[in-house]
Design a protein around this motif. Structure first.
Motif, PDB file in Angstrom:
ATOM      1  N   CYS A 190     -39.130  -5.152  -8.309  1.00  0.00           N
ATOM      2  CA  CYS A 190     -40.513  -4.702  -8.446  1.00  0.00           C
ATOM      3  C   CYS A 190     -40.531  -3.231  -8.839  1.00  0.00           C
ATOM      4  O   CYS A 190     -39.537  -2.521  -8.668  1.00  0.00           O
ATOM      5  CB  CYS A 190     -41.303  -4.954  -7.168  1.00  0.00           C
ATOM      6  SG  CYS A 190     -40.436  -4.676  -5.641  1.00  0.00           S
TER       7      CYS A 190
ATOM      8  N   HIS B 290     -34.582  -8.626  -5.665  1.00  0.00           N
ATOM      9  CA  HIS B 290     -35.083  -9.649  -4.745  1.00  0.00           C
ATOM     10  C   HIS B 290     -34.710 -11.008  -5.318  1.00  0.00           C
ATOM     11  O   HIS B 290     -34.760 -11.212  -6.523  1.00  0.00           O
ATOM     12  CB  HIS B 290     -36.607  -9.569  -4.630  1.00  0.00           C
ATOM     13  CG  HIS B 290     -37.094  -8.240  -4.164  1.00  0.00           C
ATOM     14  ND1 HIS B 290     -36.936  -7.807  -2.869  1.00  0.00           N
ATOM     15  CD2 HIS B 290     -37.725  -7.240  -4.821  1.00  0.00           C
ATOM     16  CE1 HIS B 290     -37.464  -6.600  -2.760  1.00  0.00           C
ATOM     17  NE2 HIS B 290     -37.947  -6.233  -3.918  1.00  0.00           N
TER      18      HIS B 290
ATOM     19  N   CYS C 229     -39.337  -0.073  -6.512  1.00  0.00           N
ATOM     20  CA  CYS C 229     -38.676  -0.842  -5.460  1.00  0.00           C
ATOM     21  C   CYS C 229     -37.749   0.042  -4.621  1.00  0.00           C
ATOM     22  O   CYS C 229     -37.023   0.867  -5.166  1.00  0.00           O
ATOM     23  CB  CYS C 229     -37.874  -1.974  -6.093  1.00  0.00           C
ATOM     24  SG  CYS C 229     -37.344  -3.189  -4.906  1.00  0.00           S
TER      25      CYS C 229
END
Ligand SMILES: [Zn+2]
Length: 85
Positions: A16, A25, A19
């Motif tokens: 993201c 992730h 992050c």
């Protein structure tokens, strides 16, 4: 059928923006449309990401992420949103 009966387990690996996590992730997706596509098109499973425009440039993507009561440190993607830029 429930998610646990499906032969494939759709997982998205991503980073993201801004992050703070050390690595990317890697989360299972619970979006029901993916499982419905896999049920109806068992021979075209890999097309599911194209259908969702997950690899197309020109789209903003975001995920609604949550966890399970019994596994509070492990997250899953509950729903996916995309917006054509
Ligand atoms: Zn992150």
């Amino acid at each position: 059928m429930t998610i646990k009966n499906y032969p494939l387990r759709p997982v998205i690996t991503y980073r993201c923006s801004n992050c703070t996590s050390k690595g990317p992730h890697e989360q299972q997706v619970l979006e029901w449309g993916i499982y419905e596509w896999l049920r109806q098109h068992p021979d075209e499973a890999s097309n599911v990401w194209d259908n969702l425009r997950m690899k197309d440039a020109g789209y903003y993507r975001s995920f609604l992420v949550g966890n399970m009561a019994l596994y509070r440190t492990s997250f899953v993607i509950i729903s996916m949103f995309r917006l054509k830029l």
